[in-house]
Design a protein around this motif. Structure first.
Motif, PDB file in Angstrom:
ATOM      1  N   VAL B 122       0.822  -1.217   0.000  1.00 15.70           N
ATOM      2  CA  VAL B 122       0.000   0.000   0.000  1.00 15.70           C
ATOM      3  C   VAL B 122       0.853   1.262   0.000  1.00 15.70           C
ATOM      4  CG1 VAL B 122      -2.067  -1.039   0.971  1.00 15.70           C
ATOM      5  CG2 VAL B 122      -0.381  -0.067   2.494  1.00 15.70           C
ATOM      6  N   PHE B 123       1.999   1.213   0.671  1.00 17.45           N
ATOM      7  CA  PHE B 123       2.864   2.401   0.643  1.00 17.45           C
ATOM      8  C   PHE B 123       3.431   2.634  -0.742  1.00 17.45           C
ATOM      9  CE2 PHE B 123       3.365   2.068   5.364  1.00 17.45           C
ATOM     10  CZ  PHE B 123       2.902   3.343   5.634  1.00 17.45           C
ATOM     11  N   ALA B 124       3.655   1.561  -1.482  1.00 12.27           N
ATOM     12  CA  ALA B 124       4.241   1.715  -2.809  1.00 12.27           C
ATOM     13  C   ALA B 124       3.211   2.168  -3.826  1.00 12.27           C
ATOM     14  CB  ALA B 124       4.869   0.396  -3.255  1.00 12.27           C
ATOM     15  N   ARG B 125       1.941   1.788  -3.654  1.00  3.10           N
ATOM     16  CA  ARG B 125       1.006   1.972  -4.757  1.00  3.10           C
ATOM     17  C   ARG B 125      -0.120   2.974  -4.541  1.00  3.10           C
ATOM     18  NH1 ARG B 125      -1.815  -2.160  -6.941  1.00  3.10           N
ATOM     19  NH2 ARG B 125      -2.153  -0.624  -8.565  1.00  3.10           N
ATOM     20  N   PHE B 126      -0.396   3.343  -3.302  1.00  7.07           N
ATOM     21  CA  PHE B 126      -1.566   4.188  -3.098  1.00  7.07           C
ATOM     22  C   PHE B 126      -1.232   5.494  -2.410  1.00  7.07           C
ATOM     23  CE2 PHE B 126      -3.078  -0.211  -2.960  1.00  7.07           C
ATOM     24  CZ  PHE B 126      -3.857  -0.181  -4.093  1.00  7.07           C
ATOM     25  N   ALA B 127      -2.073   6.489  -2.718  1.00  7.78           N
ATOM     26  CA  ALA B 127      -2.029   7.723  -1.950  1.00  7.78           C
ATOM     27  C   ALA B 127      -3.227   7.679  -1.026  1.00  7.78           C
ATOM     28  CB  ALA B 127      -2.123   8.925  -2.879  1.00  7.78           C
ATOM     29  N   PHE B 128      -3.017   7.968   0.228  1.00 10.80           N
ATOM     30  CA  PHE B 128      -4.145   7.945   1.158  1.00 10.80           C
ATOM     31  C   PHE B 128      -3.849   8.905   2.300  1.00 10.80           C
ATOM     32  CE2 PHE B 128      -1.236   4.447   1.891  1.00 10.80           C
ATOM     33  CZ  PHE B 128      -0.916   4.558   3.239  1.00 10.80           C
ATOM     34  N   PRO B 129      -4.907   9.351   2.998  1.00 13.34           N
ATOM     35  CA  PRO B 129      -4.690  10.301   4.095  1.00 13.34           C
ATOM     36  C   PRO B 129      -3.719   9.718   5.121  1.00 13.34           C
ATOM     37  CG  PRO B 129      -7.034  10.025   3.654  1.00 13.34           C
ATOM     38  CD  PRO B 129      -6.327   9.027   2.812  1.00 13.34           C
ATOM     39  N   LEU B 130      -2.859  10.556   5.665  1.00  6.00           N
ATOM     40  CA  LEU B 130      -1.903  10.182   6.711  1.00  6.00           C
ATOM     41  C   LEU B 130      -0.751   9.305   6.217  1.00  6.00           C
ATOM     42  CD1 LEU B 130      -4.129   9.396   9.829  1.00  6.00           C
ATOM     43  CD2 LEU B 130      -2.791  11.444   9.385  1.00  6.00           C
ATOM     44  N   LYS B 131      -0.627   9.160   4.890  1.00  6.56           N
ATOM     45  CA  LYS B 131       0.413   8.274   4.380  1.00  6.56           C
ATOM     46  C   LYS B 131       1.807   8.660   4.896  1.00  6.56           C
ATOM     47  CE  LYS B 131       2.447   6.573   0.111  1.00  6.56           C
ATOM     48  NZ  LYS B 131       2.318   6.407  -1.322  1.00  6.56           N
ATOM     49  N   GLU B 132       2.134   9.958   4.767  1.00  4.96           N
ATOM     50  CA  GLU B 132       3.451  10.428   5.189  1.00  4.96           C
ATOM     51  C   GLU B 132       3.703  10.140   6.658  1.00  4.96           C
ATOM     52  OE1 GLU B 132       5.877  12.630   3.262  1.00  4.96           O
ATOM     53  OE2 GLU B 132       4.886  11.229   1.894  1.00  4.96           O
ATOM     54  N   VAL B 133       2.714  10.521   7.476  1.00  6.80           N
ATOM     55  CA  VAL B 133       2.855  10.346   8.924  1.00  6.80           C
ATOM     56  C   VAL B 133       3.089   8.884   9.271  1.00  6.80           C
ATOM     57  CG1 VAL B 133       1.699  10.638  11.146  1.00  6.80           C
ATOM     58  CG2 VAL B 133       1.385  12.331   9.341  1.00  6.80           C
ATOM     59  N   LEU B 134       2.282   8.021   8.667  1.00  4.32           N
ATOM     60  CA  LEU B 134       2.398   6.602   8.982  1.00  4.32           C
ATOM     61  C   LEU B 134       3.737   6.054   8.523  1.00  4.32           C
ATOM     62  CD1 LEU B 134      -1.187   5.305   8.125  1.00  4.32           C
ATOM     63  CD2 LEU B 134      -0.172   5.647  10.376  1.00  4.32           C
ATOM     64  N   PHE B 135       4.211   6.541   7.365  1.00  2.53           N
ATOM     65  CA  PHE B 135       5.485   6.035   6.874  1.00  2.53           C
ATOM     66  C   PHE B 135       6.622   6.452   7.805  1.00  2.53           C
ATOM     67  CE2 PHE B 135       9.211   6.015   4.061  1.00  2.53           C
ATOM     68  CZ  PHE B 135       9.175   4.665   3.741  1.00  2.53           C
ATOM     69  N   TYR B 136       6.594   7.707   8.242  1.00  2.62           N
ATOM     70  CA  TYR B 136       7.646   8.136   9.170  1.00  2.62           C
ATOM     71  C   TYR B 136       7.524   7.436  10.514  1.00  2.62           C
ATOM     72  CZ  TYR B 136       9.727  11.366   5.974  1.00  2.62           C
ATOM     73  OH  TYR B 136      10.396  11.874   4.902  1.00  2.62           O
ATOM     74  N   ALA B 137       6.305   7.047  10.872  1.00  2.58           N
ATOM     75  CA  ALA B 137       6.128   6.293  12.118  1.00  2.58           C
ATOM     76  C   ALA B 137       6.856   4.951  12.036  1.00  2.58           C
ATOM     77  CB  ALA B 137       4.653   6.080  12.398  1.00  2.58           C
ATOM     78  N   ILE B 138       6.906   4.386  10.840  1.00  4.25           N
ATOM     79  CA  ILE B 138       7.645   3.125  10.667  1.00  4.25           C
ATOM     80  C   ILE B 138       9.144   3.391  10.618  1.00  4.25           C
ATOM     81  CG2 ILE B 138       8.089   1.228   9.064  1.00  4.25           C
ATOM     82  CD1 ILE B 138       5.162   1.288   8.309  1.00  4.25           C
TER      83      ILE B 138
END
Lengths: 304, 305
Positions: B122-138
């Motif tokens: 999902v991180f590679a293929r979709f744009a969705f709300p909070l994507k950036e935040v969630l990615f940095y959380a990882i």
């Protein structure tokens, strides 16, 4: 029509969060909660179970001013890390360069396979074998010294406070068993052919090419290894736990083991958490500095 | 000998692309490219390094075939008769540790691959709300040192009643191991052409199907690299099982053999070495089974900052 798109969009997004759910449940439970809890408890006198008393910054005051064991251990850790980072960079890069320059493709492959093998043997076996090497009576090191007539140098390597730390540094000689060589080799193989051709035309050979071309272009890998070396070096204590228990005396004590002892031997989990927080802050700082000051290959390319 | 004469056109053809930049690389060690003496020197150097690296393991194997008196009398050489019964003795003691390590690694690594593939997808293929935040959380997890969370995680699993079970190893391994795996896989999934997924969607595939029937099968080399890196980390983990597993029958290899030498069985040196050899074998076997994909995965440049 429009409504359907919106609904489909929502449907798809529901899917996204469903896909992410397992990851975040696990992260929250086993990573974020313990991290936050550790920071919180670093302000407490805490044994993990019953005693839980807020003591403000007392733990940190003790770390900074009173704990001389910790101070010794930091000095040891810095020595170990400086040495480890040094040989951990120089040796694998050197071997990768030699491998890269090898003409025979077949041999290149054979060496690559041979050099990755030691990484597959459990680290603990390596440690225990080195423990045997340093044994006073039937240890390989002393046997070798006696065999070549230097028996007077034989000693209890891990029991002598003057040499124990250096013995730990020497472990793993010649320090290339691992995937470091493969990673640098990959970096070298990714250098564009045109760049290497230019070097040849301009007569940049040997050392000059290494420092002006190869090294800047594998900076990405170097940076990653430096960061990993810092992170591992600051917290690592497996070897000490298995072979020396930080001794003799405190000659091989490292901060990780001080933390471990405080938490699991003395039941001072609040204090141990405070040590952990200090490590965390240090690692953050170093990672930031590394990102900022060690330029990556791409930045080099853009500049020149 | 000059560079050109060192390489006939026939060899150039035979070795294809790789030949093109190998000779240039030769310049780094000796300026006289194509000089076979330089090549020989490189081989001598590499063999010295290989032998020094392997010597402790060779010594381990030689010693594993000796009795205690053979070991003390003939320290260096391989002597007959070989005492293979050392392995019988060692196997009876270390087999349970090996089994435990295999079970834990297999379950944990499988779960990591599933969980991190889904997130990476999902991180590679979709744009969705909070994507950036969630990615940095990882991404942020990478910064948290394991020793900081060691104590509180221990208290947590104790409260959860997980102490001294296999799950106490598996769940934290999945939680921690997925981080790097997601970062690697995301990059790879992003490079898969969007048209493939488009075609699947037209054929009525759900996102779930697209992920498991298109993205994952196409990523086998990188998946096996990720798997091996995770297995290596779990296989070698020492501290966590040491504090969380107290039952002998659940213990994994590292702690099992760390205290084998001083255990109640009072093994001889040869028997200890046999135990070390046996516990070293599983990963070596696994590696030879998956060597090509693993080395390709590593040298393809997937690992870089």
């Amino acid at each position: 029509m429009k409504r359907r798109t919106v609904r489909r969009e929502i449907e798809r997004k529901k899917f996204v969060y469903l896909f992410l759910a397992p990851t975040f449940v696990l992260l929250l439970l086993f990573e974020y909660y313990p991290a936050v809890s550790a920071v919180y408890h670093s302000f407490f006198d805490w044994d993990g179970f019953y005693v839980n008393r807020f003591i403000g910054l007392a733990n940190y005051r003790e770390i900074l001013f009173d704990d001389w064991v910790l101070r010794t251990s930091v000095a040891n850790m810095l020595k170990l890390m400086a040495f480890g980072l040094g040989v951990g960079l120089v040796m694998p890069i050197f071997v990768a360069e030699v491998l890269f320059s090898l003409r025979s493709i077949r041999w290149k492959y054979i060496y690559r396979v041979l050099l990755v093998l030691p990484a597959l043997i459990p680290g603990i076996v390596g440690m225990l074998l080195w423990g045997y090497i340093y044994e006073p009576t039937y240890g390989l090191a002393n046997q070798l010294l006696r065999a070549v007539g230097l028996g007077s140098l034989a000693r209890e390597w891990l029991g002598d406070p003057k040499v124990a730390l250096y013995a730990l540094m020497f472990m793993g000689f010649p320090w290339v068993g691992g995937i470091g060589v493969l990673i640098y080799l990959a970096g070298l193989q990714n250098i564009p052919q045109e760049v290497l051709d230019c070097c040849k035309l301009d007569g940049a050979h040997g050392i000059i090419r290494f420092f002006k071309v190869d090294l800047p272009l594998i900076m990405g890998q170097v940076k990653l290894n430096v960061i990993m070396g810092f992170i591992g070096g600051i917290q690592g204590f497996g070897v000490q736990l298995i072979l020396t228990k930080g001794g003799p005396g405190f000659a091989t004590m490292v901060p990780g083991l001080v933390l471990y002892d405080n938490a699991f031997k003395y039941g001072r989990m609040g204090y141990a958490s405070a040590i952990g927080v200090c490590m965390f802050v240090t690692i953050m700082g170093l990672t930031y500095a590394n990102m900022k000051y060690l330029k990556s290959g791409i930045e080099y390319q853009a500049k020149s | 000998m000059t560079f050109k004469s060192g390489l006939s056109s026939a060899r150039r053809v035979r070795f294809g692309w790789a030949c093109e930049y190998v000779p240039v690389g030769g310049a780094i060690v000796g300026a006289k490219v194509g000089n076979s003496r330089v090549e020989l020197a490189k081989h001598v150097l590499l063999w010295t390094i290989v032998v020094l690296t392997f010597y402790p393991f060779i010594f381990m194997f030689i010693t594993s075939l000796k009795t205690q008196s053979q070991f003390e009398l003939y320290f260096w050489q391989l002597v007959r008769p070989f005492h293979w019964e050392n392995y019988v003795f060692a196997w009876a003691r270390v087999a349970p540790y090996i089994a435990n390590s295999i079970i834990v690694c297999a379950v944990a690594t499988t779960l990591i691959l599933v969980v991190s593939s889904m997130s990476a997808y999902v991180f590679a293929r979709f744009a969705f709300p909070l994507k950036e935040v969630l990615f940095y959380a990882i991404l942020g997890i990478v910064m948290i040192p394991g020793t900081l969370t060691l104590i509180t995680r221990f208290v947590l699993v104790k409260r959860l009643g997980l102490l001294d079970t296999r799950w106490v190893l598996i769940l934290p391994y999945v939680a921690g191991g997925q981080v790097f795996s997601i970062l690697f896989l995301r990059t790879f999934f992003a490079s898969i052409p969007e048209e493939l997924f488009e075609a699947a969607r037209l054929d009525g595939a759900s996102e779930f199907t697209s992920c498991f029937r298109i993205a994952i099968p196409l990523s086998m080399p990188i998946l096996s690299t990720v798997a091996i890196l995770n297995i290596l980390a779990q296989w070698n983990d020492l501290i966590w099982p040491l504090v969380t597993i107290t039952s002998e029958h659940l213990q994994t290899i590292p702690i099992g053999i760390a205290y084998f030498r001083t255990s109640i069985w009072q093994p001889e040196t040869g028997q200890v070495m046999a135990a070390y050899v046996l516990t070293s074998l599983p990963l070596v076997v696994l590696f030879f089974a998956s060597m090509r994909t693993f080395i390709e995965g590593l040298t393809s440049g997937a690992i870089k900052a």
